[in-house]
Design an enzyme around this catalytic site. Sequence first.
Site, short mmCIF file in Angstrom:
data_model
loop_
_atom_site.label_atom_id
_atom_site.label_comp_id
_atom_site.label_asym_id
_atom_site.label_seq_id
_atom_site.Cartn_x
_atom_site.Cartn_y
_atom_site.Cartn_z
N PRO A 10 0.82 -1.21 0.00
CA PRO A 10 0.00 0.00 0.00
C PRO A 10 0.87 1.27 0.00
CG PRO A 10 -0.18 -1.15 2.10
CD PRO A 10 0.60 -2.03 1.19
N GLU A 25 2.94 -6.83 8.14
CA GLU A 25 3.27 -5.39 7.97
C GLU A 25 4.37 -5.20 6.94
OE1 GLU A 25 0.21 -4.63 10.02
OE2 GLU A 25 1.54 -6.31 10.49
N ARG A 63 -2.72 -9.60 -20.44
CA ARG A 63 -3.71 -9.36 -21.50
C ARG A 63 -3.14 -8.43 -22.59
NH1 ARG A 63 -6.38 -4.52 -21.33
NH2 ARG A 63 -8.20 -5.31 -22.45
N ASP A 79 -9.21 0.20 -24.81
CA ASP A 79 -9.48 0.12 -23.37
C ASP A 79 -9.81 1.48 -22.80
OD1 ASP A 79 -8.99 -2.49 -23.01
OD2 ASP A 79 -6.93 -2.25 -22.32
N1 JBE Z 1 -3.15 -2.22 -1.06
C1 JBE Z 1 -2.32 -3.24 -0.67
N2 JBE Z 1 -2.43 -3.76 0.59
C2 JBE Z 1 -1.60 -4.76 1.00
C3 JBE Z 1 -0.63 -5.29 0.17
C4 JBE Z 1 -0.49 -4.78 -1.15
C5 JBE Z 1 -1.34 -3.74 -1.57
N3 JBE Z 1 -1.22 -3.20 -2.88
O1 JBE Z 1 -1.98 -2.27 -3.29
O2 JBE Z 1 -0.36 -3.68 -3.66
#
Ligand code: JBE
Length: 243
Positions: free
Chosen positions: A88, A115, A158, A173
């Site tokens: 994230p 984490e 793809r 797309d």
């Molecule tokens: N959003 C995410 N949350 C945990 C792991 C990986 C993530 N992501 O977006 O790649």
Amino acid sequence: MRIDVITIFPGYLAPLREALLGRAIAAGLVDLDVHDLRDWTHDVHQAVDDAPYGGGPGMVMRPQVWGEALDAVLARDARTPRIVVPTPAGRPFTQATAQEWAGAERLLFACGRYEGIDQRVVDDARGRGLPVDEVSIGDYVLVGGEAAVLVMVEAVVRLLPGVLGNPASAEQDSFSDGLLEGPAYTRPETWRGLAVPEVLRSGNHAAIARWRRDRALERTAQRRPDLLAALPERALDKADRAF
Ligand SMILES: Nc1ncccc1[N+](=O)[O-]
């Protein structure tokens, strides 16, 4: 293209062998190898994580296990991969990223859980000259990187030549011209009292193209004004100015 995935939940990646992606693998367009991170643990508990230095909730994945796993998987093929760490905290994964990676000869996805992975794993790989991308598929927190790998592999594969029956659909797309795709219709002409827009049955290809672009501009203006604002000036012709 060769794709390696290292994860503690190999079964999570099973969908990659289904449908379109499964056919791409069967056609030899993609070689997919999923590796269980625990194969590189040496203790009876097969521990892959530990408490974070500095305290705080959750667990961090141990560098020794990841270092050995990456070294072993890298050695499986002479091609240097682009290493992808879904997180994230990563830079946004977009259609442009998918396009860029579609040109790579090898991708290696390192799926973190808990984490995340001890930062030194990424630092060590970069220190050895390996390209490492820490990327996010969206601003929300998943339990691990596996779902993100399913998303990113589908978006990339793809685009590979020979995977989509009709390559034109990749060109048309959403995002390929910077706009969201407008509404689509098929038979019957009327369904539950709702008719297909007349212009789409007119056979007038110029009018149809104009109508589709207007719907795409309208939808983009309504749902993603940020995309509209990001369009280069030259991308909008005078007829587009209405939006
Ligand atoms: N959003 C995410 N949350 C945990 C792991 C990986 C993530 N992501 O977006 O790649």
